[in-house]
Design a protein around this motif. Structure first.
Motif, PDB file in Angstrom:
ATOM      1  N   ARG A 251      24.268 -57.201  23.096  1.00  0.00           N
ATOM      2  CA  ARG A 251      23.594 -57.989  24.135  1.00  0.00           C
ATOM      3  C   ARG A 251      23.287 -57.099  25.346  1.00  0.00           C
ATOM      4  N   HIS A 252      24.252 -56.279  25.733  1.00  0.00           N
ATOM      5  CA  HIS A 252      24.033 -55.380  26.874  1.00  0.00           C
ATOM      6  C   HIS A 252      22.893 -54.410  26.589  1.00  0.00           C
ATOM      7  N   ILE A 253      22.939 -53.815  25.402  1.00  0.00           N
ATOM      8  CA  ILE A 253      21.914 -52.826  25.072  1.00  0.00           C
ATOM      9  C   ILE A 253      20.538 -53.499  25.028  1.00  0.00           C
ATOM     10  N   GLY A 254      20.500 -54.673  24.435  1.00  0.00           N
ATOM     11  CA  GLY A 254      19.234 -55.420  24.379  1.00  0.00           C
ATOM     12  C   GLY A 254      18.683 -55.678  25.771  1.00  0.00           C
ATOM     13  N   LEU A 255      19.572 -56.077  26.668  1.00  0.00           N
ATOM     14  CA  LEU A 255      19.145 -56.360  28.048  1.00  0.00           C
ATOM     15  C   LEU A 255      18.636 -55.088  28.733  1.00  0.00           C
ATOM     16  N   LEU A 256      19.408 -54.016  28.597  1.00  0.00           N
ATOM     17  CA  LEU A 256      19.033 -52.764  29.271  1.00  0.00           C
ATOM     18  C   LEU A 256      17.717 -52.218  28.716  1.00  0.00           C
ATOM     19  N   GLU A 257      17.563 -52.308  27.407  1.00  0.00           N
ATOM     20  CA  GLU A 257      16.345 -51.784  26.770  1.00  0.00           C
ATOM     21  C   GLU A 257      15.114 -52.570  27.186  1.00  0.00           C
ATOM     22  N   SER A 258      15.309 -53.838  27.494  1.00  0.00           N
ATOM     23  CA  SER A 258      14.137 -54.630  27.888  1.00  0.00           C
ATOM     24  C   SER A 258      13.992 -54.670  29.411  1.00  0.00           C
ATOM     25  N   GLY A 259      14.661 -53.751  30.074  1.00  0.00           N
ATOM     26  CA  GLY A 259      14.477 -53.616  31.519  1.00  0.00           C
ATOM     27  C   GLY A 259      15.294 -54.593  32.348  1.00  0.00           C
ATOM     28  N   GLY A 260      16.162 -55.345  31.690  1.00  0.00           N
ATOM     29  CA  GLY A 260      16.980 -56.293  32.438  1.00  0.00           C
ATOM     30  C   GLY A 260      18.204 -55.614  33.043  1.00  0.00           C
ATOM     31  N   HIS A 261      19.024 -56.386  33.753  1.00  0.00           N
ATOM     32  CA  HIS A 261      20.269 -55.813  34.229  1.00  0.00           C
ATOM     33  C   HIS A 261      21.426 -56.740  33.872  1.00  0.00           C
ATOM     34  N   ILE A 262      22.586 -56.137  33.815  1.00  0.00           N
ATOM     35  CA  ILE A 262      23.757 -56.909  33.394  1.00  0.00           C
ATOM     36  C   ILE A 262      24.463 -57.436  34.627  1.00  0.00           C
ATOM     37  N   SER A 263      24.724 -58.734  34.618  1.00  0.00           N
ATOM     38  CA  SER A 263      25.442 -59.245  35.775  1.00  0.00           C
ATOM     39  C   SER A 263      26.918 -59.332  35.424  1.00  0.00           C
ATOM     40  N   GLN A 264      27.734 -58.971  36.392  1.00  0.00           N
ATOM     41  CA  GLN A 264      29.176 -58.995  36.166  1.00  0.00           C
ATOM     42  C   GLN A 264      29.617 -60.442  36.082  1.00  0.00           C
ATOM     43  N   GLU A 265      30.144 -60.815  34.955  1.00  0.00           N
ATOM     44  CA  GLU A 265      30.509 -62.216  34.767  1.00  0.00           C
ATOM     45  C   GLU A 265      31.639 -62.350  33.763  1.00  0.00           C
ATOM     46  N   THR A 266      32.150 -63.562  33.695  1.00  0.00           N
ATOM     47  CA  THR A 266      33.142 -63.893  32.695  1.00  0.00           C
ATOM     48  C   THR A 266      32.457 -64.738  31.635  1.00  0.00           C
ATOM     49  N   ARG A 267      32.645 -64.372  30.391  1.00  0.00           N
ATOM     50  CA  ARG A 267      32.020 -65.112  29.297  1.00  0.00           C
ATOM     51  C   ARG A 267      33.089 -65.612  28.339  1.00  0.00           C
ATOM     52  N   LEU A 268      32.705 -66.587  27.534  1.00  0.00           N
ATOM     53  CA  LEU A 268      33.636 -67.150  26.560  1.00  0.00           C
ATOM     54  C   LEU A 268      33.106 -66.910  25.164  1.00  0.00           C
ATOM     55  N   TRP A 269      33.986 -66.616  24.240  1.00  0.00           N
ATOM     56  CA  TRP A 269      33.563 -66.489  22.848  1.00  0.00           C
ATOM     57  C   TRP A 269      33.378 -67.891  22.268  1.00  0.00           C
ATOM     58  N   ASN A 270      32.185 -68.118  21.747  1.00  0.00           N
ATOM     59  CA  ASN A 270      31.859 -69.403  21.134  1.00  0.00           C
ATOM     60  C   ASN A 270      31.939 -69.215  19.619  1.00  0.00           C
ATOM     61  N   GLN A 271      33.038 -69.682  19.036  1.00  0.00           N
ATOM     62  CA  GLN A 271      33.271 -69.333  17.633  1.00  0.00           C
ATOM     63  C   GLN A 271      32.387 -70.102  16.665  1.00  0.00           C
ATOM     64  N   THR A 272      31.866 -71.241  17.087  1.00  0.00           N
ATOM     65  CA  THR A 272      30.969 -71.957  16.174  1.00  0.00           C
ATOM     66  C   THR A 272      29.581 -71.325  16.168  1.00  0.00           C
ATOM     67  N   ALA A 273      29.134 -70.882  17.339  1.00  0.00           N
ATOM     68  CA  ALA A 273      27.797 -70.280  17.414  1.00  0.00           C
ATOM     69  C   ALA A 273      27.824 -68.769  17.209  1.00  0.00           C
ATOM     70  N   ASN A 274      29.035 -68.188  17.091  1.00  0.00           N
ATOM     71  CA  ASN A 274      29.128 -66.741  16.893  1.00  0.00           C
ATOM     72  C   ASN A 274      28.501 -65.925  18.014  1.00  0.00           C
ATOM     73  N   ARG A 275      28.714 -66.354  19.232  1.00  0.00           N
ATOM     74  CA  ARG A 275      28.156 -65.600  20.354  1.00  0.00           C
ATOM     75  C   ARG A 275      29.041 -65.837  21.571  1.00  0.00           C
ATOM     76  N   THR A 276      28.734 -65.108  22.651  1.00  0.00           N
ATOM     77  CA  THR A 276      29.445 -65.373  23.894  1.00  0.00           C
ATOM     78  C   THR A 276      28.544 -66.216  24.791  1.00  0.00           C
ATOM     79  N   ASP A 277      29.149 -67.069  25.585  1.00  0.00           N
ATOM     80  CA  ASP A 277      28.404 -67.875  26.554  1.00  0.00           C
ATOM     81  C   ASP A 277      28.938 -67.584  27.941  1.00  0.00           C
ATOM     82  N   SER A 278      28.040 -67.620  28.909  1.00  0.00           N
ATOM     83  CA  SER A 278      28.464 -67.354  30.278  1.00  0.00           C
ATOM     84  C   SER A 278      29.378 -68.468  30.764  1.00  0.00           C
ATOM     85  N   MET A 279      30.472 -68.103  31.432  1.00  0.00           N
ATOM     86  CA  MET A 279      31.408 -69.106  31.934  1.00  0.00           C
ATOM     87  C   MET A 279      31.318 -69.154  33.457  1.00  0.00           C
ATOM     88  N   ARG A 280      31.429 -68.004  34.085  1.00  0.00           N
ATOM     89  CA  ARG A 280      31.257 -67.981  35.537  1.00  0.00           C
ATOM     90  C   ARG A 280      30.853 -66.572  35.962  1.00  0.00           C
TER      91      ARG A 280
END
Ligand code: ADP
Ligand code: MG
Ligand code: ZN
Length: 497
Positions: A251-280
Motif C-alpha cells: 500500500r505504501h509503495i503504491g501510494l508513493l509510486e502514484s505521487g501520494g504521501h503516507i500519513s502517519q496513522e494507526t490502522r487495524l487489520w481487517n481479517q475478513t477483507a484481508n486489508r488494513t483500515d484506517s483507525m485514527r
C-alpha cells in the motif's frame, strides 16, 4: 509462509524491489502472576465476567495501588532473557485517556523511566542470523476487555469485562531493525519462544496474552532516512502479522509510486477483507499528559535482586540447541525441533541422561520427532502428559538392544498415548503379538536348537550358508515368534561362529 499478495494492490515486482521495508514491533505480554499488578484480584483467564474485580482495579476514587513484587520479578527475568539492561530505578507514570475499558481514566504505565532498555535477540530468517534490537521493556497494567455482540451497527451490544483490568503486562518495543515481513514473523516467533522458556507468560495469542502491533514504513533502497510509519493494531495471529505487513508495504509503495504521501496513522487489520483500515490519524495524536504516578514509589531493582533473578534463569533455547549439537552430535534440524518448547528440550535431555538405559541421542531424537510428536498431535497431549522420561528411556533402551521390534514399540506407544496406559502395562497388553523377549531368553532358545541339531551345525561350519535359515526358523518357532528376528540372527551368528 507463502507470500500473499493483496488483490487490491498488485504492484510489479521490479517496482516493489526499489523499496526497502522497515518494521518495528510493539509486543504486549501478560505476565503469569496469580494476582493483578496493583491489587489482590485473581488474573485467572475464563472466569465469569466481572467476578475478579475490586475497588482498586475498578478505579474507584480514593483507592491506592500496591505494586505486585512478582510482576517486577517476572518482568526482570524477561528483560534479562532479552539481553536488556535492567535499571535499578524505574518509575510508573499515568497515561491519561478516556475509554470505557479504563475506568480510572488513566493507565498506569512506565514511560520515561522504563524497567529495562537496550536488549537484543538473535533471529534467523532464510538461513541468515541477525540481531534485532530491543529498545525497551516496561511494566504496565492491562485494560478491561470489550466484547461486542451482533453484526450491524444498530444491533451491536457492547459488554465490558473488568476481569482483565489490572492484569500485569510487559510491553516489549523493538528497534526498527526488521526489513521483511518474514523477518518480523521470525522475530515474533523467537521472542515468544524465549518468553515461553522463561515461564513469565503463556504467550497465548488466541487468549490475548500476547498481542502485537506492527510499525511499518518503506524507503527507497540506499536511502538513509526512514519513511513515515503506520502502526497496525489487532494482529492476533502470526499469519495476520505477516499478511498485514505485506499489505502495508504494498500500500505504501503504491501510494508513493502514484505521487501520494503516507500519513502517519494507526490502522487495524481487517481479517475478513484481508486489508488494513484506517483507525485514527496520528497527526491529531493523543496527548496523554503523562506524569509520574503519585500513588506509587519508584521501582527499585537492586543489583543483588537482579543477580538472584538471573541465577534462577532457566536455560534458553539457544543453549539447548548448542548442547544437543555439540554434546550429542545432533544436526541443526533435530536441535531445532527438540527445542520447540522448554518441556520438550528437558524431556529429551532427561531420556538421554537416564543412566540406566544409555539411550543413543539420535535414536531418542528420531522417536520423539516421529512417533511421539505424531501421537501427541493425534491425542492432543502436551509433553507433561506424555509417559515419564524414565519409562521412555527403558522402552527406547529395549529398542536399542533389539529386545523389542520397532513395530511393537509403536503399538505400545500408541496404547500409552491413546489408552493412558503405563508403558509396562502396554507392553503386557501387547504381550500376544509383541516380540519382546530379552536377549538371554533368545540365547537360551538358540543354544537348545543348536544342541539338538549337531548335523546342521556341522554343515554350517563346512560353509553351507543355506542352513542358517533353518536355525533362525527353529529359534523363531521355539520362541513362538516373540523374538526380534534381527536379534535372533545376531545371536545365532555369534553362537555358531
Ligand atoms: P510511537 O511514539 O509512535 O509509538 P516509537 O518511536 O515509540 O513511536 O516507535 C514505536 C515502534 O515503531 C518501535 O517498535 C519502532 O521500532 C518502530 N518504528 C519507529 N520508526 C519507524 C519507522 N520509520 N518505520 C517502521 N517502524 C518504526
Ligand atoms: Mg506506539
Ligand atoms: Zn482488583
Amino acid at each position: 509462509m507463502t507470500k500473499s499478495v493483496p488483490e487490491a494492490v498488485g504492484i510489479a515486482p521490479e517496482v516493489l524491489a526499489k523499496y526497502e521495508p522497515v518494521i518495528g514491533l510493539e509486543v504486549h505480554v501478560q505476565l503469569l502472576t496469580k494476582s493483578k499488578i496493583f491489587c489482590g484480584c485473581s488474573t485467572r483467564f475464563g472466569d465469569a465476567p466481572n467476578s475478579n474485580v475490586c475497588q482498586v482495579c475498578l478505579g474507584l476514587p480514593g483507592t491506592l495501588p500496591v505494586l505486585n513484587k512478582r510482576a517486577v520479578e517476572m518482568a526482570t527475568l524477561a528483560s534479562l532473557a532479552l539481553n536488556c539492561t535492567v535499571h535499578e530505578h524505574s518509575r510508573f507514570a499515568r497515561k491519561n485517556y478516556f475509554y470505557p475499558d479504563l475506568p480510572k481514566g488513566y493507565q498506569i504505565s512506565q514511560y520515561e523511566l522504563p524497567l529495562a532498555t537496550g536488549g537484543w535477540i538473535e533471529v534467523e530468517h532464510g538461513g541468515v542470523k541477525k540481531r534485532i534490537g530491543i529498545t525497551r521493556l516496561h511494566l504496565e497494567e492491562d485494560a478491561a476487555k470489550n466484547l461486542h455482540e451482533g453484526f450491524s451497527q444498530s444491533a451491536t451490544k457492547a459488554y465490558i469485562d473488568y476481569n482483565r483490568c489490572g492484569t500485569p503486562l510487559c510491553e516489549i518495543v523493538s528497534e526498527p531493525d526488521m526489513r521483511a515481513p518474514e523477518e518480523a514473523y521470525a522475530y515474533l516467533t523467537t521472542l515468544r519462544q524465549i518468553l515461553l522458556y522463561t515461564g513469565v507468560s503463556d504467550c497465548n495469542m488466541e487468549e490475548g496474552s500476547l498481542r502485537c502491533d506492527a510499525n511499518v514504513s518503506v524507503r527507497l533502497r540506499g536511502s538513509q532516512e526512514f519513511g513515515t510509519k503506520v502502526e497496525v493494531k489487532n494482529l492476533n495471529s502470526f499469519r495476520f502479522l505477516q499478511k498485514a505487513i505485506e499489505y502495508e508495504i504494498e500500500r505504501h509503495i503504491g501510494l508513493l509510486e502514484s505521487g501520494g504521501h503516507i500519513s502517519q496513522e494507526t490502522r487495524l487489520w481487517n481479517q475478513t477483507a484481508n486489508r488494513t483500515d484506517s483507525m485514527r490519524s496520528k497527526e491529531k495524536a493523543h496527548d496523554y499528559r503523562y506524569f509520574p504516578e503519585p500513588d506509587l514509589l519508584p521501582v527499585h531493582v537492586s543489583g543483588a535482586w537482579r543477580e538472584e533473578i538471573r541465577s534462577n534463569m532457566p536455560k534458553m533455547p539457544d543453549w539447548w540447541r548448542d548442547h544437543f549439537i555439540k554434546d550429542y552430535c545432533l544436526g541443526a534440524y533435530d536441535a531445532e525441533a527438540l527445542t520447540a518448547s522448554r518441556n520438550l528440550a528437558e524431556y529429551f535431555e532427561n531420556i538421554v541422561t537416564e543412566s540406566s538405559a544409555r539411550v543413543e541421542p539420535k535414536l531418542a531424537a528420531n522417536w520423539i520427532q516421529n512417533e511421539f510428536l505424531k501421537l501427541a498431535n493425534e491425542t492432543g497431549k502436551s509433553v507433561q502428559e506424555w509417559p515419564t522420561y524414565a519409562e521412555v528411556a527403558i522402552l527406547l533402551g529395549r529398542i536399542q538392544e533389539k529386545m523389542i521390534t520397532v513395530a511393537s514399540a509403536k503399538k505400545i506407544l500408541s496404547r500409552v498415548f491413546k489408552e493412558g496406559k503405563l508403558i509396562e502395562e502396554a507392553v503386557r497388553a501387547e504381550g500376544g503379538v509383541a516380540p519382546i523377549l530379552n536377549p538371554s531368553e533368545i540365547e537360551q532358545a538358540a543354544r537348545e536348537v543348536i544342541a539338538k541339531n549337531p548335523d546342521n551345525v556341522a554343515k554350517y561350519k563346512a560353509g553351507n550358508e543355506g542352513v542358517f535359515k533353518f536355525f533362525v526358523g527353529q529359534v523363531m518357532r521355539a520362541t513362538r515368534g516373540q523374538a526380534n528376528p534381527q536379534a535372533v540372527n545376531d545371536i545365532l551368528r555369534e553362537l555358531l561362529s
